[in-house]
Design an enzyme around this catalytic site. Structure first.
Site, PDB file in Angstrom:
ATOM      1  CG  ASP A   1      -2.022  -0.972   1.179  1.00  0.00           C
ATOM      2  OD1 ASP A   1      -2.235  -1.532   0.084  1.00  0.00           O
ATOM      3  OD2 ASP A   1      -2.695  -1.195   2.192  1.00  0.00           O
TER       4      ASP A   1
ATOM      5  CG  ASP B   1     -12.204  -5.244  -3.192  1.00  0.00           C
ATOM      6  OD1 ASP B   1     -11.181  -5.931  -3.311  1.00  0.00           O
ATOM      7  OD2 ASP B   1     -12.191  -4.001  -3.135  1.00  0.00           O
TER       8      ASP B   1
END
Length: 252
Positions: A11, A130
């Site tokens: 990230d 997702d």
């Protein structure tokens, strides 16, 4: 047969790695280039950088980061997060990314997949999804980091996305994410039955055994994880040896 790939996920925000990486003696834990080099040396096959930078103005730092990584790391890497237009994708690819992942922007505007694939080729276009299991046994696609149900059926969406030009699917199980209890094998298997593009499994990795299991029991060609690699809980080299011993095609 496609070689099985181990893919750490980083990230990044404002051009810096957000979650600290403790598995090697990095001089600067927040430096994406240092982190990428360390993973490259540890034997990973690809990298994914997920940009969680909030505003469009700050994206220049991400482009600069991609350029720096591309100069020093010689394995394929994907950049995702905040890609909304063909121009966004072009900037990342020109800076040196091999692939670009799109998620909610593709749901809002599926034509984006077709436009990007036409301009750059399907091999550059990764659909990030997702998904979460519903009470009726189906899976729905979620938005906003898994907080909002899009109402779209997972299997319908991946088929549409691939027909438009997505060349790979990065599939994250919201049910498994963060649990370290293993990947969502039924969901991965269901998706692999309806599309023929490579699938990267994400969400649930807690051990090298889980990585072995996802390759032995599903058609996934990539296994993505973050914390188990960042904190040195799982050795990429040892995992690859176990994969090779199990008869899986792997780059040693």
């Amino acid at each position: 047969m496609l070689k099985k790939r181990i893919i750490p996920c980083l990230d990044v925000k404002d051009g810096r790695v957000v979650k600290g990486i403790n598995f090697v003696n990095l001089t600067d834990v927040g430096d994406p280039v240092d982190a990428a080099k360390a993973y490259y040396e540890a034997g990973c096959d690809e990298l994914v950088f997920l940009d969680i930078t909030a505003t469009h103005e700050e994206r220049d730092t991400t482009v600069e980061m991609v350029r720096r990584v591309a100069e020093q790391v010689f394995i394929p890497f994907t950049v995702g997060g905040g890609i909304r237009t063909v121009e966004d994708m072009k900037r990342m690819l020109q800076a040196g990314a091999d692939k670009v992942a799109v998620n909610s922007s593709a749901l809002a505007n599926p034509q984006l997949l077709a436009d990007c694939a036409e301009k750059f080729g399907s091999q550059c276009v990764v659909l990030a999804v997702d998904a979460k299991k519903e009470a009726d046994g189906s899976w729905h696609v979620y938005l906003a980091g898994g907080r909002k149900d899009s109402g779209r059926d997972l299997l319908d969406w991946v088929q549409e996305a691939v027909s438009l030009g997505a060349g790979e699917i990065l599939l994250t199980s919201m049910d498994k994410d963060g649990t370290k209890s293993g990947f969502d094998l039924p969901m991965l298997e269901a998706v692999s039955q309806v599309v023929s593009v490579p699938i990267i499994a994400s969400g649930g990795a807690g051990s090298s055994q889980h990585i072995l299991e996802v390759f032995e029991k599903t058609a996934a060609t990539g296994a993505l994880a973050a914390s188990i690699f960042h904190y040195g809980q799982v050795s990429i080299a040892e995992t690859k040896k176990a994969m090779q011993a199990a008869g899986l095609e792997v780059r040693i």
